[in-house]
Enzyme design. Structure first.
Site, PDB file in Angstrom:
ATOM      1  N   VAL A 102     -56.428  -3.548   2.006  1.00  0.00           N
ATOM      2  CA  VAL A 102     -57.740  -3.485   2.657  1.00  0.00           C
ATOM      3  C   VAL A 102     -58.870  -3.532   1.627  1.00  0.00           C
ATOM      4  CG1 VAL A 102     -59.246  -1.990   4.026  1.00  0.00           C
ATOM      5  CG2 VAL A 102     -56.887  -2.330   4.725  1.00  0.00           C
ATOM      6  N   ASP A 107     -59.954   1.890  -8.808  1.00  0.00           N
ATOM      7  CA  ASP A 107     -58.624   2.415  -8.518  1.00  0.00           C
ATOM      8  C   ASP A 107     -58.240   3.361  -9.658  1.00  0.00           C
ATOM      9  OD1 ASP A 107     -56.347   1.067  -6.419  1.00  0.00           O
ATOM     10  OD2 ASP A 107     -55.621   2.471  -7.914  1.00  0.00           O
ATOM     11  N   LEU A 132     -57.433  -6.412   9.548  1.00  0.00           N
ATOM     12  CA  LEU A 132     -56.813  -7.589   8.928  1.00  0.00           C
ATOM     13  C   LEU A 132     -55.290  -7.479   8.926  1.00  0.00           C
ATOM     14  CD1 LEU A 132     -55.893  -6.739   5.833  1.00  0.00           C
ATOM     15  CD2 LEU A 132     -58.323  -7.057   5.400  1.00  0.00           C
ATOM     16  N   ASN A 148     -53.745  -1.050  17.379  1.00  0.00           N
ATOM     17  CA  ASN A 148     -52.450  -1.289  16.732  1.00  0.00           C
ATOM     18  C   ASN A 148     -51.291  -0.800  17.605  1.00  0.00           C
ATOM     19  OD1 ASN A 148     -53.283  -2.612  14.500  1.00  0.00           O
ATOM     20  ND2 ASN A 148     -52.729  -1.040  13.031  1.00  0.00           N
ATOM     21  N   GLY A 188     -42.148  -4.067  11.618  1.00  0.00           N
ATOM     22  CA  GLY A 188     -42.129  -3.239  10.411  1.00  0.00           C
ATOM     23  C   GLY A 188     -43.520  -3.243   9.823  1.00  0.00           C
ATOM     24  N   CYS A 192     -48.372  -0.667   8.770  1.00  0.00           N
ATOM     25  CA  CYS A 192     -49.329  -0.188   9.786  1.00  0.00           C
ATOM     26  C   CYS A 192     -48.701   0.292  11.087  1.00  0.00           C
ATOM     27  CB  CYS A 192     -50.352  -1.280  10.071  1.00  0.00           C
ATOM     28  SG  CYS A 192     -51.457  -1.534   8.689  1.00  0.00           S
ATOM     29  N   ARG A 228     -42.157  -2.942   3.185  1.00  0.00           N
ATOM     30  CA  ARG A 228     -42.312  -1.611   3.773  1.00  0.00           C
ATOM     31  C   ARG A 228     -41.890  -1.619   5.242  1.00  0.00           C
ATOM     32  NH1 ARG A 228     -48.303  -0.188   1.989  1.00  0.00           N
ATOM     33  NH2 ARG A 228     -48.440  -2.455   2.038  1.00  0.00           N
TER      34      ARG A 228
HETATM   35  C1  UDX Z   1     -51.020  -5.224  11.879  1.00  0.00           C
HETATM   36  C2  UDX Z   1     -52.158  -5.614  12.835  1.00  0.00           C
HETATM   37  O1  UDX Z   1     -51.845  -6.878  13.424  1.00  0.00           O
HETATM   38  C3  UDX Z   1     -53.477  -5.645  12.082  1.00  0.00           C
HETATM   39  O2  UDX Z   1     -54.535  -5.916  12.993  1.00  0.00           O
HETATM   40  C4  UDX Z   1     -53.702  -4.293  11.426  1.00  0.00           C
HETATM   41  O3  UDX Z   1     -54.901  -4.256  10.693  1.00  0.00           O
HETATM   42  C5  UDX Z   1     -52.542  -3.960  10.514  1.00  0.00           C
HETATM   43  O4  UDX Z   1     -51.320  -3.985  11.260  1.00  0.00           O
HETATM   44  P1  UDX Z   1     -49.569  -6.475  10.036  1.00  0.00           P
HETATM   45  O5  UDX Z   1     -48.818  -5.207   9.895  1.00  0.00           O
HETATM   46  O6  UDX Z   1     -50.030  -7.181   8.799  1.00  0.00           O
HETATM   47  O7  UDX Z   1     -50.889  -6.256  10.915  1.00  0.00           O
HETATM   48  O8  UDX Z   1     -48.643  -7.527  10.795  1.00  0.00           O
HETATM   49  P2  UDX Z   1     -48.482  -8.132  12.258  1.00  0.00           P
HETATM   50  O9  UDX Z   1     -48.634  -9.585  12.188  1.00  0.00           O
HETATM   51  O10 UDX Z   1     -49.291  -7.426  13.242  1.00  0.00           O
HETATM   52  O11 UDX Z   1     -46.918  -7.854  12.518  1.00  0.00           O
HETATM   53  C6  UDX Z   1     -46.393  -6.548  12.466  1.00  0.00           C
HETATM   54  C7  UDX Z   1     -44.920  -6.570  12.745  1.00  0.00           C
HETATM   55  O12 UDX Z   1     -44.674  -6.897  14.100  1.00  0.00           O
HETATM   56  C8  UDX Z   1     -44.108  -7.576  11.930  1.00  0.00           C
HETATM   57  O13 UDX Z   1     -42.914  -6.973  11.485  1.00  0.00           O
HETATM   58  C9  UDX Z   1     -43.807  -8.685  12.908  1.00  0.00           C
HETATM   59  O14 UDX Z   1     -42.618  -9.383  12.603  1.00  0.00           O
HETATM   60  C10 UDX Z   1     -43.674  -7.901  14.199  1.00  0.00           C
HETATM   61  N1  UDX Z   1     -43.935  -8.702  15.398  1.00  0.00           N
HETATM   62  C11 UDX Z   1     -45.163  -9.263  15.595  1.00  0.00           C
HETATM   63  C12 UDX Z   1     -42.935  -8.846  16.357  1.00  0.00           C
HETATM   64  O15 UDX Z   1     -41.822  -8.333  16.206  1.00  0.00           O
HETATM   65  N2  UDX Z   1     -43.217  -9.561  17.491  1.00  0.00           N
HETATM   66  C13 UDX Z   1     -44.428 -10.130  17.718  1.00  0.00           C
HETATM   67  O16 UDX Z   1     -44.606 -10.764  18.773  1.00  0.00           O
HETATM   68  C14 UDX Z   1     -45.437  -9.983  16.740  1.00  0.00           C
END
Ligand code: UDX
Length: 428
Positions: free
Chosen positions: A11, A30, A151, A209, A258, A261, A329
């Site tokens: 971030v 940092d 993001l 989220n 995973g 977040c 992670r």
């Molecule tokens: C997420 C939110 O989307 C973002 O807005 C927030 O700021 C941070 O957390 P991120 O963790 O980077 O972002 O990834 P994201 O694309 O949301 O996917 C998260 C997880 O869900 C991944 O492991 C992905 O494989 C899984 N996923 C996503 C699914 O299993 N099915 C889906 O349909 C979409």
């Protein structure tokens, strides 16, 4: 504007670089000197498309700098952005100690009016706590603004440069004007800048989220039912997603979510709900279903091989928690592969990123391309849907593999093509 960003994780680094890219003078701070020395040399410590090029460009323009001296950087700034980690406590709540430590440093360094923007994911009420900490140490005027960040890893720069909405929690007219000016270059529409009270802004991040995570677990629930009754989840997904009220995104079933977040945020929201006497079953079940997906995947593999995978070779395509990142992670791959290794399987894995191999059991053999990992495989397990996995040569795969079996944990490949070529194909 002069901006000081504290914390150079996903971030902080993306926000600092993007604010610098549009002309602000930004110092990213940092405590990790190793990371800072990489960044000062234009090397991005995280794998994030476009970010390293932008860091280099901003360094060349002398609009971006890196420092471990937070107090001095705060003194020279109009706006301070808190973007430090809020890791999970053992009870699921977010650990706010880094946020409060930064607030203390800011309080001692404050020498003129500044806007303190909190971007760290925090429970409702944290902005008030930050204000209390700062005002207990200074007579300087300041405003604390809550600005949750949405993001997504792998497309963080684009998300930041083109936000669907910017949420700002503040009741200070002065602070709102400054923050609006800061975000102006990124706003496609005036209405994308949404203001509210700080508690609502803080809760907005958890609510959004957790809702996305809930969609994924719901998709997995329906997909599991499809598996039991012989229906096809892909058809159901299509049928649901054409309803604009539901939407097409975050309905992909598979081995579950995973990352840094979703797992953390749903646990934190459960704790916030419980602490406030609100039933949290719905959100707790989101996590339970998610964890179960990994077991369902592993059980299907074990069942296929009559509960004896000892000595079998499994090729694995993809290890990261999602494509376009090197982040492991909470990646489902970690626990799935641990279980298979414990059951005696040999793992031959390929992931396109420069992931940290130390996370995995040393028994895994890592390969540099997707086909080498397939040589002599008893089955292919697809655990991350990287684009390059969608471009494959079925005949070549047939020749390389000992047994033509695929467990597609992300519904990433075209099952029909493989079924036509005599593969056994498992979807989730
Ligand atoms: C997420 C939110 O989307 C973002 O807005 C927030 O700021 C941070 O957390 P991120 O963790 O980077 O972002 O990834 P994201 O694309 O949301 O996917 C998260 C997880 O869900 C991944 O492991 C992905 O494989 C899984 N996923 C996503 C699914 O299993 N099915 C889906 O349909 C979409």
């Amino acid at each position: 504007m002069n901006i000081c960003v504290i914390g150079t994780g996903y971030v902080g680094l993306v926000a600092g670089t993007c604010f610098s890219y549009v002309g602000n003078s930004v110092t990213c701070c940092d405590v990790d000197e190793r990371k800072l020395s990489l960044l000062k040399n234009g090397i991005c410590p995280i794998f994030e498309p476009k970010l390293e090029d932008m860091i280099k460009e901003c360094l060349n323009r002398s609009k971006l700098s890196f420092s471990s001296d937070i107090a001095t950087s705060v003194k020279g700034a109009d706006v301070c952005i808190i973007a430090v980690g809020t890791p999970e406590n053992s009870d699921g709540s977010a650990n706010l100690s880094y946020v409060y430590d930064v607030a203390k440093i800011i309080s001692t360094a404050l020498d003129s009016y500044k806007v303190i923007i909190n971007k760290s994911t925090v429970c409702p009420g944290t902005a008030d706590e930050i204000s209390k900490i700062i005002s207990s140490n200074t007579n300087c005027e300041f405003d604390v603004v809550s600005n949750p960040e949405f993001l997504s890893q792998g497309r963080a720069v684009d998300d930041f440069l083109h936000p669907q909405r910017v949420i700002i929690g503040s009741s200070s007219k002065k602070a709102l004007e400054i923050v609006r000016k800061l975000y102006e270059p990124f706003l496609a529409h005036e209405n994308d800048f949404i203001t509210m009270d700080t508690k609502s802004a803080e809760l907005c991040k958890y609510a959004a989220n957790s809702f996305l995570a809930l969609k994924i677990s719901y998709a997995n629930l329906i997909s599991n039912l499809c598996d039991k009754i012989g229906a096809n989840y892909q058809n159901i997904k299509l049928g649901m997603s054409l309803d604009e009220r539901i939407g097409a995104q975050f309905l992909n079933s598979g081995i579950g979510f995973g990352g840094s977040c979703f797992p953390k945020d749903i646990k934190a929201l459960s704790k916030i709900l419980t602490d406030n006497g609100v039933n949290c079953d719905l959100i707790s079940d989101v996590w339970k279903i998610n964890v179960l997906q990994r077991k369902i995947f592993t059980d299907k593999i074990l069942n296929k091989f009559n509960n004896n995978v000892s000595g079998l070779n499994f090729a694995v395509w993809g290890l990261t928690f999602k494509p376009n990142t090197n982040d492991l992670r909470e990646a489902p791959s970690v626990s799935i592969l641990e279980n298979l290794i414990e059951s005696g399987a040999n793992i031959c894995a390929y992931d396109p990123s420069n992931f940290n191999k130390d996370v995995f059991d040393s028994k895994i053999n890592f390969f540099n391309d997707k086909y080498s990992a397939l040589d002599g495989a008893d089955a292919l397990l697809v655990l991350t849907e990287w684009d390059e996995f969608r471009d494959y040569d079925v005949a070549k795969m047939s020749n390389l593999m000992k047994q033509k079996i695929i467990f597609d944990g992300r519904n990433a490949l075209c099952s029909d093509e493989f079924l036509k070529s005599g593969f056994e194909y498992f979807v989730f």
